[in-house]
Design a protein around this motif. Structure first.
Motif, PDB file in Angstrom:
ATOM      1  N   ALA A 106      17.604  11.307  13.393  1.00  0.00           N
ATOM      2  CA  ALA A 106      17.643  11.317  11.921  1.00  0.00           C
ATOM      3  C   ALA A 106      18.567  12.437  11.458  1.00  0.00           C
ATOM      4  O   ALA A 106      18.154  13.350  10.743  1.00  0.00           O
ATOM      5  N   SER A 107      19.822  12.331  11.890  1.00  0.00           N
ATOM      6  CA  SER A 107      20.781  13.436  11.732  1.00  0.00           C
ATOM      7  C   SER A 107      21.346  13.571  10.333  1.00  0.00           C
ATOM      8  O   SER A 107      22.146  14.487  10.075  1.00  0.00           O
ATOM      9  N   GLY A 108      20.978  12.690   9.409  1.00  0.00           N
ATOM     10  CA  GLY A 108      21.400  12.818   8.010  1.00  0.00           C
ATOM     11  C   GLY A 108      22.912  12.861   7.896  1.00  0.00           C
ATOM     12  O   GLY A 108      23.625  12.055   8.505  1.00  0.00           O
ATOM     13  N   THR A 127       8.243  10.744   8.323  1.00  0.00           N
ATOM     14  CA  THR A 127       8.540   9.486   7.596  1.00  0.00           C
ATOM     15  C   THR A 127       8.489   8.272   8.517  1.00  0.00           C
ATOM     16  O   THR A 127       8.537   7.147   8.039  1.00  0.00           O
ATOM     17  N   PHE A 128       8.431   8.480   9.836  1.00  0.00           N
ATOM     18  CA  PHE A 128       8.476   7.314  10.726  1.00  0.00           C
ATOM     19  C   PHE A 128       7.146   6.566  10.666  1.00  0.00           C
ATOM     20  O   PHE A 128       6.081   7.145  10.929  1.00  0.00           O
ATOM     21  N   LYS A 155      11.607   2.668   6.047  1.00  0.00           N
ATOM     22  CA  LYS A 155      12.769   3.290   6.701  1.00  0.00           C
ATOM     23  C   LYS A 155      14.015   3.126   5.827  1.00  0.00           C
ATOM     24  O   LYS A 155      14.774   4.063   5.638  1.00  0.00           O
ATOM     25  N   ALA A 192      14.749   5.851  15.341  1.00  0.00           N
ATOM     26  CA  ALA A 192      13.971   6.793  16.152  1.00  0.00           C
ATOM     27  C   ALA A 192      12.888   6.097  16.969  1.00  0.00           C
ATOM     28  O   ALA A 192      12.467   6.604  18.013  1.00  0.00           O
ATOM     29  N   CYS A 205      13.837   5.328   2.709  1.00  0.00           N
ATOM     30  CA  CYS A 205      14.061   6.726   3.077  1.00  0.00           C
ATOM     31  C   CYS A 205      15.555   6.943   3.290  1.00  0.00           C
ATOM     32  O   CYS A 205      16.148   7.886   2.760  1.00  0.00           O
ATOM     33  N   TYR A 219      18.182   9.356   0.979  1.00  0.00           N
ATOM     34  CA  TYR A 219      18.931  10.492   1.518  1.00  0.00           C
ATOM     35  C   TYR A 219      20.433  10.228   1.602  1.00  0.00           C
ATOM     36  O   TYR A 219      21.187  11.102   1.983  1.00  0.00           O
ATOM     37  N   ASN A 236      25.080   7.442   5.931  1.00  0.00           N
ATOM     38  CA  ASN A 236      24.987   8.824   6.428  1.00  0.00           C
ATOM     39  C   ASN A 236      25.811   9.006   7.693  1.00  0.00           C
ATOM     40  O   ASN A 236      26.497  10.019   7.863  1.00  0.00           O
ATOM     41  N   SER A 288      22.007  20.036   3.763  1.00  0.00           N
ATOM     42  CA  SER A 288      20.993  20.204   4.791  1.00  0.00           C
ATOM     43  C   SER A 288      19.667  19.765   4.185  1.00  0.00           C
ATOM     44  O   SER A 288      19.131  20.425   3.308  1.00  0.00           O
TER      45      SER A 288
HETATM   46  C1  LIG Z   1      14.898  14.345   5.050  1.00  0.00           C
HETATM   47  S1  LIG Z   1      16.278  13.557   5.787  1.00  0.00           S
HETATM   48  C2  LIG Z   1      16.603  14.711   7.111  1.00  0.00           C
HETATM   49  C3  LIG Z   1      18.053  14.650   7.574  1.00  0.00           C
HETATM   50  C4  LIG Z   1      18.453  15.724   8.586  1.00  0.00           C
HETATM   51  N1  LIG Z   1      17.587  15.732   9.761  1.00  0.00           N
HETATM   52  C5  LIG Z   1      18.464  17.089   7.937  1.00  0.00           C
HETATM   53  O1  LIG Z   1      17.534  17.852   8.159  1.00  0.00           O
HETATM   54  O2  LIG Z   1      19.408  17.384   7.170  1.00  0.00           O
HETATM   55  C6  LIG Z   1      15.542  12.172   6.619  1.00  0.00           C
HETATM   56  C7  LIG Z   1      16.567  11.320   7.378  1.00  0.00           C
HETATM   57  O3  LIG Z   1      15.843  10.423   8.215  1.00  0.00           O
HETATM   58  C8  LIG Z   1      16.596   9.227   8.333  1.00  0.00           C
HETATM   59  N2  LIG Z   1      15.668   8.226   8.883  1.00  0.00           N
HETATM   60  C9  LIG Z   1      14.556   7.708   8.290  1.00  0.00           C
HETATM   61  N3  LIG Z   1      13.914   6.861   9.126  1.00  0.00           N
HETATM   62  C10 LIG Z   1      14.616   6.853  10.298  1.00  0.00           C
HETATM   63  C11 LIG Z   1      14.455   6.197  11.554  1.00  0.00           C
HETATM   64  N4  LIG Z   1      13.428   5.367  11.777  1.00  0.00           N
HETATM   65  N5  LIG Z   1      15.365   6.439  12.524  1.00  0.00           N
HETATM   66  C12 LIG Z   1      16.420   7.266  12.321  1.00  0.00           C
HETATM   67  N6  LIG Z   1      16.638   7.906  11.134  1.00  0.00           N
HETATM   68  C13 LIG Z   1      15.740   7.723  10.138  1.00  0.00           C
HETATM   69  C14 LIG Z   1      17.093   9.002   6.918  1.00  0.00           C
HETATM   70  O4  LIG Z   1      18.179   8.111   6.879  1.00  0.00           O
HETATM   71  C15 LIG Z   1      17.481  10.441   6.528  1.00  0.00           C
HETATM   72  O5  LIG Z   1      18.818  10.728   6.848  1.00  0.00           O
END
Ligand SMILES: C[S@@+](CC[C@H](N)C(=O)[O-])C[C@H]1O[C@@H](n2cnc3c(N)ncnc32)[C@H](O)[C@@H]1O
Length: 263
Positions: free
Chosen positions: A57-59, A129-130, A10, A108, A13, A17, A84, A29
């Protein structure tokens, strides 16, 4: 997977990003299809004014801000990366949508909201990725109101991936643990969701991989011409990963899909 390794995945990842490299290769995006597919997801979920949406996972907040502006809904975004979340919060102020959109740090797999808090939930290019997908799907169902809708868009795979697409870099680039789309619907179904709909969007992934390959070549050329050290980027490794991804998309081993369901 042990809890330590899950935490590392996590964090890796999230760190990838947050980086300037991710922004250079992906823009703001971070998912195939960009805001075009975000709009599609919003339409499929029936978003509108008065609806409360959770963006998992709002980036950097691009989709949440777009959905609020396009559909007039309220959006709360959670992301594992504090960096982020901070950047997304700054962008909300600049976009003048602070009355509709907010962000906070969150996981998440353990969502810090009470049961039945949201009318809709989106999760773009992150479910794969979770480490504990079943826990995440259960949390999605828990925080949705009865009748609420969930929309995932994610990488899918149809067969065993080649070794280049299973290393740590591939994992944190969201590829290594992509699953067949039926597995994503099975997670949602086991969590109590129904009326599951799947919409393939492989072309969006093909376009994104082509774009990344072009940008990698451009960045490598620039770094050679200007003798720059771009954050120690291993171009050879990144290009090998991008080439293997392009081959897998062509062979239909890797794809992209929207999955929508109702609680
Ligand atoms: C590929 S990016 C997608 C970001 C956004 N949803 C977009 O489409 O622009 C993956 C995102 O997942 C977040 N992330 C990874 N594992 C997570 C978790 N367990 N809970 C919340 N966010 C997570 C990362 O920090 C990253 O911002």
């Amino acid at each position: 997977m042990s809890p330590n390794i899950e935490g590392d995945v996590k964090s890796c990842c999230a760190t990838l990003y947050e980086s300037d490299l991710a922004r250079m290769l992906l823009g703001d995006s971070f998912h195939p299809g960009g805001l075009r597919l975000t709009q599609r997801l919003g339409e499929k979920l029936g978003l509108r004014s008065g609806i409360r949406v959770l963006d998992i996972a709002s980036g950097k907040g691009e989709s949440a801000i777009f959905l609020a502006r396009t559909f007039g809904c309220e959006v709360v975004g959670i992301d594992f990366s504090l960096e982020n979340v901070n950047q997304a919060t700054v962008r909300v102020e600049a976009a003048k949508v602070a009355h509709l959109v907010s962000f906070r740090r969150g996981d998440a797999e353990k969502i810090a909201f009470p049961d039945a808090s949201f009318d809709a939930l989106i999760c773009e290019c992150a479910f794969c990725t979770f480490p504990d997908k079943r826990a995440a799907a259960t949390e999605f169902a828990r925080v949705l109101k009865p009748g609420g809708r969930v929309g995932l868009s994610d990488l899918t795979r149809a067969a065993t991936l080649p070794p280049e697409l299973t290393g740590l870099l591939a994992w944190i680039a969201c590829i290594a643990d992509a699953r067949p789309v039926e597995e994503y619907s099975e997670y949602l179904e086991s969590a109590g969701m129904r009326e599951i709909e799947i919409e393939p969007h492989d072309e969006a992934l093909a376009e994104m991989v082509r774009d990344i390959q072009g940008k990698l070549l451009g960045a490598e050329l620039m770094s050679k011409l200007k003798n720059l050290d771009l954050e120690g980027i291993d171009f050879a490794q990144a290009k090998t990963l991008a080439r293997a991804a392009a081959d897998a998309v062509r062979a239909k081993t890797l794809g992209y899909a929207i999955v929508v369901a109702q609680r």
